[in-house]
Scaffold this motif. Structure first.
Motif, PDB file in Angstrom:
ATOM      1  N   GLU A  55      -4.573  -2.339 -30.731  1.00  0.00           N
ATOM      2  CA  GLU A  55      -4.930  -3.474 -29.883  1.00  0.00           C
ATOM      3  C   GLU A  55      -3.853  -3.742 -28.837  1.00  0.00           C
ATOM      4  N   ARG A  82      -4.071  -1.081 -26.202  1.00  0.00           N
ATOM      5  CA  ARG A  82      -5.182  -1.356 -25.298  1.00  0.00           C
ATOM      6  C   ARG A  82      -4.796  -2.418 -24.270  1.00  0.00           C
ATOM      7  N   GLN A 101      -2.448  -0.813 -21.705  1.00  0.00           N
ATOM      8  CA  GLN A 101      -3.172   0.049 -20.778  1.00  0.00           C
ATOM      9  C   GLN A 101      -4.015  -0.757 -19.807  1.00  0.00           C
ATOM     10  N   LYS A 102      -4.547  -1.884 -20.277  1.00  0.00           N
ATOM     11  CA  LYS A 102      -5.330  -2.763 -19.404  1.00  0.00           C
ATOM     12  C   LYS A 102      -4.447  -3.357 -18.308  1.00  0.00           C
TER      13      LYS A 102
END
Length: 107
Positions: A93, A96, A99-100
Protein backbone atom coordinates in the motif's frame (compact mmCIF):
# COMPACT_ATOMS: atom_id res chain seq x y z
CA UNK A 1 70.97 27.04 -24.96
CA UNK A 2 67.31 26.93 -24.13
CA UNK A 3 67.03 23.14 -24.23
CA UNK A 4 68.01 22.49 -20.59
CA UNK A 5 65.53 25.14 -19.37
CA UNK A 6 62.76 23.72 -21.52
CA UNK A 7 63.47 20.18 -20.37
CA UNK A 8 63.56 21.35 -16.76
CA UNK A 9 60.24 23.15 -17.17
CA UNK A 10 58.64 20.07 -18.75
CA UNK A 11 60.00 17.80 -16.01
CA UNK A 12 58.74 20.17 -13.31
CA UNK A 13 55.32 20.40 -14.98
CA UNK A 14 54.93 16.62 -15.26
CA UNK A 15 56.03 16.18 -11.65
CA UNK A 16 53.46 18.73 -10.50
CA UNK A 17 50.73 17.01 -12.52
CA UNK A 18 51.54 13.64 -10.99
CA UNK A 19 50.86 15.01 -7.48
CA UNK A 20 47.61 16.78 -8.39
CA UNK A 21 45.30 13.75 -7.76
CA UNK A 22 46.88 13.20 -4.37
CA UNK A 23 46.00 16.75 -3.35
CA UNK A 24 42.43 16.60 -4.65
CA UNK A 25 39.57 16.82 -2.17
CA UNK A 26 38.13 13.51 -1.15
CA UNK A 27 34.46 12.80 -1.71
CA UNK A 28 32.45 13.31 1.45
CA UNK A 29 31.21 10.14 3.07
CA UNK A 30 27.48 9.56 2.63
CA UNK A 31 25.44 10.50 5.64
CA UNK A 32 23.18 8.07 7.43
CA UNK A 33 19.66 9.18 8.24
CA UNK A 34 17.29 7.38 10.59
CA UNK A 35 13.67 7.35 9.47
CA UNK A 36 11.19 6.23 12.13
CA UNK A 37 8.14 4.39 10.82
CA UNK A 38 5.10 3.28 12.81
CA UNK A 39 4.17 0.02 11.09
CA UNK A 40 0.84 -0.12 12.94
CA UNK A 41 -0.34 3.16 11.37
CA UNK A 42 -2.41 3.30 8.17
CA UNK A 43 -0.47 3.37 4.89
CA UNK A 44 -1.34 7.05 4.24
CA UNK A 45 0.10 8.11 7.62
CA UNK A 46 3.22 6.00 7.08
CA UNK A 47 3.80 7.59 3.68
CA UNK A 48 3.21 11.15 4.94
CA UNK A 49 5.56 10.52 7.86
CA UNK A 50 8.27 9.26 5.50
CA UNK A 51 7.78 12.31 3.24
CA UNK A 52 8.06 14.81 6.09
CA UNK A 53 11.09 13.10 7.65
CA UNK A 54 12.83 12.93 4.27
CA UNK A 55 12.08 16.63 3.62
CA UNK A 56 13.62 17.54 6.98
CA UNK A 57 16.66 15.31 6.43
CA UNK A 58 17.32 16.75 2.96
CA UNK A 59 17.57 20.36 4.09
CA UNK A 60 20.43 22.04 2.25
CA UNK A 61 22.30 24.74 4.07
CA UNK A 62 22.03 28.22 2.62
CA UNK A 63 25.15 29.08 0.73
CA UNK A 64 26.02 30.73 -2.51
CA UNK A 65 23.40 28.70 -4.39
CA UNK A 66 20.19 30.22 -5.60
CA UNK A 67 17.05 29.24 -3.73
CA UNK A 68 15.60 27.51 -6.81
CA UNK A 69 18.69 25.31 -7.10
CA UNK A 70 18.53 24.44 -3.40
CA UNK A 71 14.83 23.56 -3.65
CA UNK A 72 15.39 21.36 -6.72
CA UNK A 73 18.25 19.55 -4.99
CA UNK A 74 16.14 19.12 -1.85
CA UNK A 75 13.21 17.68 -3.82
CA UNK A 76 15.50 15.26 -5.66
CA UNK A 77 17.04 14.17 -2.35
CA UNK A 78 13.58 13.72 -0.82
CA UNK A 79 12.35 11.58 -3.72
CA UNK A 80 15.45 9.38 -3.58
CA UNK A 81 15.16 8.95 0.16
CA UNK A 82 11.44 8.13 -0.04
CA UNK A 83 12.16 5.54 -2.74
CA UNK A 84 14.85 3.92 -0.58
CA UNK A 85 12.66 3.78 2.53
CA UNK A 86 9.55 2.56 0.73
CA UNK A 87 11.58 -0.08 -1.09
CA UNK A 88 13.02 -1.29 2.22
CA UNK A 89 9.56 -1.47 3.83
CA UNK A 90 8.11 -3.69 1.11
CA UNK A 91 4.57 -2.61 2.08
CA UNK A 92 2.35 -2.81 -1.03
CA UNK A 93 0.00 0.00 0.00
CA UNK A 94 2.85 2.38 0.79
CA UNK A 95 4.57 1.47 -2.47
CA UNK A 96 1.34 2.23 -4.34
CA UNK A 97 1.08 5.64 -2.64
CA UNK A 98 4.70 6.42 -3.52
CA UNK A 99 4.21 5.45 -7.15
CA UNK A 100 1.02 7.52 -7.27
CA UNK A 101 3.11 10.52 -6.13
CA UNK A 102 5.63 9.96 -8.93
CA UNK A 103 8.30 8.20 -6.87
CA UNK A 104 10.06 5.41 -8.75
CA UNK A 105 10.34 2.42 -6.46
CA UNK A 106 12.52 -0.57 -7.33
CA UNK A 107 9.96 -3.12 -6.10
Amino acid sequence: MRTPRTLAAIAFGLTALSFTPALADEQPAPETVDITVDLDAPAEEIYQSIRSQAWTACKIEAGSHYIAARMNARRACQKAMIADVVDALEAPEVIRLAQKSGIRVKS
